[in-house]
Write an enzyme that holds these catalytic residues in place. Sequence first.
Site, PDB file in Angstrom:
ATOM      1  N   HIS A  37       0.840  -1.206   0.000  1.00 20.93           N
ATOM      2  CA  HIS A  37       0.000   0.000   0.000  1.00 20.93           C
ATOM      3  C   HIS A  37       0.878   1.261   0.000  1.00 20.93           C
ATOM      4  O   HIS A  37       0.588   2.233  -0.700  1.00 20.93           O
ATOM      5  CB  HIS A  37      -0.882   0.047   1.250  1.00 20.93           C
ATOM      6  CG  HIS A  37      -1.867  -1.073   1.378  1.00 20.93           C
ATOM      7  ND1 HIS A  37      -1.769  -2.030   2.363  1.00 20.93           N
ATOM      8  CD2 HIS A  37      -2.972  -1.384   0.668  1.00 20.93           C
ATOM      9  CE1 HIS A  37      -2.786  -2.883   2.259  1.00 20.93           C
ATOM     10  NE2 HIS A  37      -3.525  -2.521   1.230  1.00 20.93           N
ATOM     11  N   GLN A  61     -18.096  -6.415  -1.517  1.00 22.22           N
ATOM     12  CA  GLN A  61     -17.195  -7.244  -2.318  1.00 22.22           C
ATOM     13  C   GLN A  61     -16.839  -8.552  -1.612  1.00 22.22           C
ATOM     14  O   GLN A  61     -16.066  -9.355  -2.140  1.00 22.22           O
ATOM     15  CB  GLN A  61     -15.938  -6.477  -2.707  1.00 22.22           C
ATOM     16  CG  GLN A  61     -14.991  -6.137  -1.580  1.00 22.22           C
ATOM     17  CD  GLN A  61     -13.925  -5.164  -2.030  1.00 22.22           C
ATOM     18  OE1 GLN A  61     -14.184  -3.989  -2.301  1.00 22.22           O
ATOM     19  NE2 GLN A  61     -12.697  -5.642  -2.132  1.00 22.22           N
ATOM     20  N   GLY A 147      -2.575  -1.893  -7.358  1.00 19.96           N
ATOM     21  CA  GLY A 147      -1.452  -2.828  -7.379  1.00 19.96           C
ATOM     22  C   GLY A 147      -1.653  -3.945  -8.391  1.00 19.96           C
ATOM     23  O   GLY A 147      -2.750  -4.507  -8.495  1.00 19.96           O
ATOM     24  N   GLN A 153      -8.423  -7.286 -10.860  1.00 21.01           N
ATOM     25  CA  GLN A 153      -9.049  -6.062 -10.353  1.00 21.01           C
ATOM     26  C   GLN A 153      -8.625  -4.853 -11.194  1.00 21.01           C
ATOM     27  O   GLN A 153      -9.438  -3.982 -11.529  1.00 21.01           O
ATOM     28  CB  GLN A 153      -8.655  -5.857  -8.892  1.00 21.01           C
ATOM     29  CG  GLN A 153      -9.096  -4.537  -8.291  1.00 21.01           C
ATOM     30  CD  GLN A 153      -8.902  -4.519  -6.796  1.00 21.01           C
ATOM     31  OE1 GLN A 153      -9.712  -5.045  -6.057  1.00 21.01           O
ATOM     32  NE2 GLN A 153      -7.823  -3.910  -6.336  1.00 21.01           N
ATOM     33  N   MET A 184       3.006  -9.244  -0.634  1.00 21.33           N
ATOM     34  CA  MET A 184       2.429  -8.686   0.603  1.00 21.33           C
ATOM     35  C   MET A 184       0.920  -8.588   0.485  1.00 21.33           C
ATOM     36  O   MET A 184       0.381  -8.265  -0.573  1.00 21.33           O
ATOM     37  CB  MET A 184       3.016  -7.319   0.877  1.00 21.33           C
ATOM     38  CG  MET A 184       4.450  -7.421   1.290  1.00 21.33           C
ATOM     39  SD  MET A 184       5.009  -5.887   2.007  1.00 21.33           S
ATOM     40  CE  MET A 184       6.671  -6.364   2.430  1.00 21.33           C
ATOM     41  N   SER A 185       0.240  -8.891   1.585  1.00 24.84           N
ATOM     42  CA  SER A 185      -1.217  -8.835   1.613  1.00 24.84           C
ATOM     43  C   SER A 185      -1.650  -8.696   3.065  1.00 24.84           C
ATOM     44  O   SER A 185      -1.015  -9.278   3.960  1.00 24.84           O
ATOM     45  CB  SER A 185      -1.792 -10.126   1.026  1.00 24.84           C
ATOM     46  OG  SER A 185      -3.150 -10.258   1.383  1.00 24.84           O
ATOM     47  N   ARG A 187      -4.039 -10.081   4.271  1.00 26.84           N
ATOM     48  CA  ARG A 187      -4.492 -11.421   4.684  1.00 26.84           C
ATOM     49  C   ARG A 187      -3.330 -12.336   5.083  1.00 26.84           C
ATOM     50  O   ARG A 187      -3.569 -13.394   5.670  1.00 26.84           O
ATOM     51  CB  ARG A 187      -5.311 -12.081   3.569  1.00 26.84           C
ATOM     52  CG  ARG A 187      -6.677 -11.428   3.378  1.00 26.84           C
ATOM     53  CD  ARG A 187      -7.567 -12.228   2.440  1.00 26.84           C
ATOM     54  NE  ARG A 187      -8.932 -11.755   2.458  1.00 26.84           N
ATOM     55  CZ  ARG A 187      -9.497 -10.978   1.536  1.00 26.84           C
ATOM     56  NH1 ARG A 187      -8.781 -10.557   0.506  1.00 26.84           N
ATOM     57  NH2 ARG A 187     -10.760 -10.606   1.643  1.00 26.84           N
TER      58      ARG A 187
HETATM   59  P1  AMP Z   1      -6.457  -3.812  -0.423  1.00 30.16           P
HETATM   60  O1  AMP Z   1      -6.329  -2.989   0.814  1.00 30.16           O
HETATM   61  O2  AMP Z   1      -5.990  -5.219  -0.266  1.00 30.16           O
HETATM   62  O3  AMP Z   1      -7.820  -3.689  -1.047  1.00 30.16           O
HETATM   63  O4  AMP Z   1      -5.454  -3.192  -1.479  1.00 30.16           O
HETATM   64  C1  AMP Z   1      -5.498  -1.832  -1.821  1.00 30.16           C
HETATM   65  C2  AMP Z   1      -4.601  -1.601  -3.010  1.00 30.16           C
HETATM   66  O5  AMP Z   1      -3.274  -1.996  -2.687  1.00 30.16           O
HETATM   67  C3  AMP Z   1      -5.020  -2.434  -4.231  1.00 30.16           C
HETATM   68  O6  AMP Z   1      -4.846  -1.649  -5.408  1.00 30.16           O
HETATM   69  C4  AMP Z   1      -4.040  -3.578  -4.202  1.00 30.16           C
HETATM   70  O7  AMP Z   1      -3.812  -4.156  -5.471  1.00 30.16           O
HETATM   71  C5  AMP Z   1      -2.798  -2.881  -3.686  1.00 30.16           C
HETATM   72  N1  AMP Z   1      -1.877  -3.871  -3.113  1.00 30.16           N
HETATM   73  C6  AMP Z   1      -2.173  -4.829  -2.202  1.00 30.16           C
HETATM   74  N2  AMP Z   1      -1.081  -5.590  -1.955  1.00 30.16           N
HETATM   75  C7  AMP Z   1      -0.093  -5.107  -2.746  1.00 30.16           C
HETATM   76  C8  AMP Z   1       1.269  -5.471  -2.960  1.00 30.16           C
HETATM   77  N3  AMP Z   1       1.829  -6.494  -2.326  1.00 30.16           N
HETATM   78  N4  AMP Z   1       1.995  -4.743  -3.840  1.00 30.16           N
HETATM   79  C9  AMP Z   1       1.438  -3.698  -4.507  1.00 30.16           C
HETATM   80  N5  AMP Z   1       0.163  -3.304  -4.346  1.00 30.16           N
HETATM   81  C10 AMP Z   1      -0.595  -3.995  -3.478  1.00 30.16           C
END
Ligand code: AMP
Length: 287
Positions: A37, A61, A147, A153, A184-185, A187
Amino acid sequence: MKVIKEVKSMQEISDYQRCRGKSIGFVPTMGYLHSGHLSLIERARNENDIVIVSIYVNPTQFLQGEDLEKYPRDFERDYIMCEKSGADYIFYPDDGQMYTRDHHTSVLVSTISDKLEGKYRPGHFIGVATVVLKLFNIAKPHKAYFGQKDAQQVLVIRRMSEDLNTGVDVVVCETIREESGLAMSSRNSYLDSRQKAESAELSDALKEAKNLILSGKARNSREIIEYISRYISTQAPLGSIQYIAVTDNKELDDVTEFTGYSGEILISLAVKFGNTRLIDNILFTKN
Ligand code: AMP
């Protein structure tokens, strides 16, 4: 940095900044921020006068039985990280702000929403496209940052943005990974140490598969899918594969034969470790 909780206030701020001739960069997130992020926020900081980060766990979602209730949340930590990365505003609405009781409208990006993730999470991308369009109408950005980690998405949002003439420039940022290679996530916080160690193998499997295609050693997608399946079952036996797909990066149509194919190839996968569902992908060009 200011925290804005009301839709109307956020719109007024964005209108005001636009009137002053300021460019607005926007990073939509569900919070529990990590370096992935932050890379989006930092890119937005470099390319715009004003940076807005939204933190909203969008219920529409999530499917019935998914992790909406237990999705990790830590606003105080997110606040500090946004401030350090140079955000100007956090848009932090509650469900009452985002969805009034008589909400009737949703956005369907047909065909591409039904493939890959859409098969396992039917309706997921309706929720995503709808909330992102709402957020675009609230934050009124010039550019919005997403990302590559969530490859499908990106395609759905780009198509929605183009089809509905939002005027927002959709910017895609590379996937940020742990040193182990694990994408990275938020989750990942669900994983225990053994699951975490094994899940790092997913990115290695994808990299090896890419090499097999580019070196000409794999001639069709069947060989690649078999290779990755075998790799995961030996190196990450705790993982249960939901899908492995080899597609183009526009319509997500299958790319089956590599001989004579030139263009972008996206290899995507979803693997469950216990109840935790991880996705990853690799995107490259074959000449
Ligand atoms: P999220 O909070 O998981 O909905 O992610 C918010 C944004 O951050 C989305 O555009 C994701 O694709 C991006 N994102 C999540 N994980 C990563 C990552 N490891 N590297 C780059 N962008 C990310």
